[in-house]
Design a protein around this motif. Sequence first.
Motif, PDB file in Angstrom:
ATOM      1  N   ARG A  73      -6.413  -3.347 -44.332  1.00  0.00           N
ATOM      2  CA  ARG A  73      -5.780  -3.100 -43.032  1.00  0.00           C
ATOM      3  C   ARG A  73      -6.794  -3.441 -41.949  1.00  0.00           C
ATOM      4  O   ARG A  73      -8.009  -3.353 -42.150  1.00  0.00           O
ATOM      5  CB  ARG A  73      -5.273  -1.661 -42.907  1.00  0.00           C
ATOM      6  CG  ARG A  73      -6.338  -0.629 -42.783  1.00  0.00           C
ATOM      7  CD  ARG A  73      -5.750   0.764 -42.616  1.00  0.00           C
ATOM      8  NE  ARG A  73      -6.847   1.664 -42.270  1.00  0.00           N
ATOM      9  CZ  ARG A  73      -6.738   2.732 -41.543  1.00  0.00           C
ATOM     10  NH1 ARG A  73      -5.565   3.093 -41.072  1.00  0.00           N
ATOM     11  NH2 ARG A  73      -7.777   3.477 -41.273  1.00  0.00           N
ATOM     12  N   LYS A  74      -6.270  -3.837 -40.798  1.00  0.00           N
ATOM     13  CA  LYS A  74      -7.120  -4.172 -39.654  1.00  0.00           C
ATOM     14  C   LYS A  74      -7.382  -2.922 -38.844  1.00  0.00           C
ATOM     15  O   LYS A  74      -6.462  -2.184 -38.497  1.00  0.00           O
ATOM     16  CB  LYS A  74      -6.429  -5.202 -38.761  1.00  0.00           C
ATOM     17  CG  LYS A  74      -6.355  -6.569 -39.363  1.00  0.00           C
ATOM     18  CD  LYS A  74      -7.638  -7.303 -39.150  1.00  0.00           C
ATOM     19  CE  LYS A  74      -7.465  -8.757 -39.564  1.00  0.00           C
ATOM     20  NZ  LYS A  74      -8.709  -9.463 -39.620  1.00  0.00           N
ATOM     21  N   VAL A  75      -8.659  -2.680 -38.568  1.00  0.00           N
ATOM     22  CA  VAL A  75      -9.066  -1.553 -37.728  1.00  0.00           C
ATOM     23  C   VAL A  75     -10.024  -2.107 -36.686  1.00  0.00           C
ATOM     24  O   VAL A  75     -11.128  -2.536 -37.024  1.00  0.00           O
ATOM     25  CB  VAL A  75      -9.760  -0.441 -38.562  1.00  0.00           C
ATOM     26  CG1 VAL A  75     -10.218   0.686 -37.673  1.00  0.00           C
ATOM     27  CG2 VAL A  75      -8.853   0.064 -39.663  1.00  0.00           C
ATOM     28  N   ARG A  76      -9.589  -2.121 -35.435  1.00  0.00           N
ATOM     29  CA  ARG A  76     -10.405  -2.646 -34.328  1.00  0.00           C
ATOM     30  C   ARG A  76     -10.996  -4.025 -34.656  1.00  0.00           C
ATOM     31  O   ARG A  76     -12.191  -4.271 -34.490  1.00  0.00           O
ATOM     32  CB  ARG A  76     -11.504  -1.651 -33.973  1.00  0.00           C
ATOM     33  CG  ARG A  76     -10.965  -0.351 -33.370  1.00  0.00           C
ATOM     34  CD  ARG A  76     -12.067   0.554 -32.903  1.00  0.00           C
ATOM     35  NE  ARG A  76     -12.843   1.139 -33.973  1.00  0.00           N
ATOM     36  CZ  ARG A  76     -12.532   2.248 -34.647  1.00  0.00           C
ATOM     37  NH1 ARG A  76     -11.442   2.909 -34.358  1.00  0.00           N
ATOM     38  NH2 ARG A  76     -13.311   2.710 -35.597  1.00  0.00           N
ATOM     39  N   GLY A  77     -10.145  -4.906 -35.174  1.00  0.00           N
ATOM     40  CA  GLY A  77     -10.563  -6.276 -35.448  1.00  0.00           C
ATOM     41  C   GLY A  77     -11.332  -6.468 -36.746  1.00  0.00           C
ATOM     42  O   GLY A  77     -11.714  -7.585 -37.071  1.00  0.00           O
ATOM     43  N   VAL A  78     -11.586  -5.405 -37.478  1.00  0.00           N
ATOM     44  CA  VAL A  78     -12.321  -5.493 -38.742  1.00  0.00           C
ATOM     45  C   VAL A  78     -11.353  -5.222 -39.886  1.00  0.00           C
ATOM     46  O   VAL A  78     -10.520  -4.317 -39.808  1.00  0.00           O
ATOM     47  CB  VAL A  78     -13.479  -4.463 -38.774  1.00  0.00           C
ATOM     48  CG1 VAL A  78     -14.183  -4.466 -40.121  1.00  0.00           C
ATOM     49  CG2 VAL A  78     -14.466  -4.743 -37.651  1.00  0.00           C
ATOM     50  N   THR A  79     -11.459  -5.985 -40.954  1.00  0.00           N
ATOM     51  CA  THR A  79     -10.614  -5.749 -42.118  1.00  0.00           C
ATOM     52  C   THR A  79     -11.239  -4.663 -42.975  1.00  0.00           C
ATOM     53  O   THR A  79     -12.365  -4.802 -43.453  1.00  0.00           O
ATOM     54  CB  THR A  79     -10.440  -7.042 -42.954  1.00  0.00           C
ATOM     55  OG1 THR A  79      -9.869  -8.043 -42.108  1.00  0.00           O
ATOM     56  CG2 THR A  79      -9.544  -6.796 -44.147  1.00  0.00           C
ATOM     57  N   GLU A  80     -10.507  -3.591 -43.151  1.00  0.00           N
ATOM     58  CA  GLU A  80     -10.951  -2.464 -43.976  1.00  0.00           C
ATOM     59  C   GLU A  80     -10.339  -2.648 -45.364  1.00  0.00           C
ATOM     60  O   GLU A  80      -9.138  -2.839 -45.500  1.00  0.00           O
ATOM     61  CB  GLU A  80     -10.447  -1.169 -43.331  1.00  0.00           C
ATOM     62  CG  GLU A  80     -11.097   0.075 -43.844  1.00  0.00           C
ATOM     63  CD  GLU A  80     -10.678   1.277 -43.001  1.00  0.00           C
ATOM     64  OE1 GLU A  80      -9.465   1.525 -42.866  1.00  0.00           O
ATOM     65  OE2 GLU A  80     -11.573   1.954 -42.487  1.00  0.00           O
ATOM     66  N   ARG A  81     -11.169  -2.612 -46.389  1.00  0.00           N
ATOM     67  CA  ARG A  81     -10.703  -2.802 -47.764  1.00  0.00           C
ATOM     68  C   ARG A  81     -10.667  -1.467 -48.494  1.00  0.00           C
ATOM     69  O   ARG A  81     -11.619  -0.699 -48.431  1.00  0.00           O
ATOM     70  CB  ARG A  81     -11.623  -3.757 -48.511  1.00  0.00           C
ATOM     71  CG  ARG A  81     -11.564  -5.172 -48.014  1.00  0.00           C
ATOM     72  CD  ARG A  81     -12.598  -6.048 -48.721  1.00  0.00           C
ATOM     73  NE  ARG A  81     -12.561  -7.409 -48.238  1.00  0.00           N
ATOM     74  CZ  ARG A  81     -13.174  -7.820 -47.149  1.00  0.00           C
ATOM     75  NH1 ARG A  81     -13.897  -6.998 -46.432  1.00  0.00           N
ATOM     76  NH2 ARG A  81     -13.076  -9.088 -46.765  1.00  0.00           N
ATOM     77  N   TYR A  82      -9.594  -1.232 -49.225  1.00  0.00           N
ATOM     78  CA  TYR A  82      -9.468  -0.052 -50.072  1.00  0.00           C
ATOM     79  C   TYR A  82      -9.661  -0.497 -51.520  1.00  0.00           C
ATOM     80  O   TYR A  82      -8.974  -1.407 -51.988  1.00  0.00           O
ATOM     81  CB  TYR A  82      -8.092   0.600 -49.902  1.00  0.00           C
ATOM     82  CG  TYR A  82      -7.972   1.373 -48.624  1.00  0.00           C
ATOM     83  CD1 TYR A  82      -8.141   2.752 -48.599  1.00  0.00           C
ATOM     84  CD2 TYR A  82      -7.722   0.722 -47.415  1.00  0.00           C
ATOM     85  CE1 TYR A  82      -8.042   3.461 -47.420  1.00  0.00           C
ATOM     86  CE2 TYR A  82      -7.631   1.417 -46.226  1.00  0.00           C
ATOM     87  CZ  TYR A  82      -7.795   2.791 -46.238  1.00  0.00           C
ATOM     88  OH  TYR A  82      -7.708   3.497 -45.064  1.00  0.00           O
TER      89      TYR A  82
END
Length: 179
Positions: A73-82
């Motif tokens: 998911r995108k969080v403030r322009g950064v892709t967060e990986r789970y």
Amino acid sequence: MPTDDLPETFHVTTDEQLRAVSNLTRHRIMAVLRFEPATITQIAERIGLAKGSSSYHVRLLERAGLVKVVRTRKVRGVTERYYAMAARTIELPDPGEGAPDMLMRHAVADLEAAPADAERHVGMAHLRLTEEQFTELGERLQALADEYRKLSDPSLPDASFVFALFHPGTGPRAEEDAK
């Protein structure tokens, strides 16, 4: 993310995979990912590790095929990986006669790191069993572990159940320890 679509077992077969699971920090990361996906930040917070170190260890686990990205998911322009485990259980190869059993070493390290004032149940029993009784006890212990694994709720605190049923060695190493 539910773990319903995960394969049941991941068989560790390569040296890279064995090195990945042999490290205590990576063992603890896999424990965090056992029931639910987590980000590098969440993993770092759960095991008290710097984010950079957490990222390094997760990348090694991912390269070995033991964990995988299951959501982004995108969080403030950064892709967060789970990240999540690649399978419900990890099966290690037999360490061979006289070789250290990594799983038991990690379990002892986790036990030693557990809060001293927390409830724990640790015991050892020396038994004399027929081969049939030995096999039955091993199967019953595994069934008990499987039963409680199915009851596990990710919202509850972690608990570890470790068992080892074996015939004590009588080789040179056992003789050295007896001196």
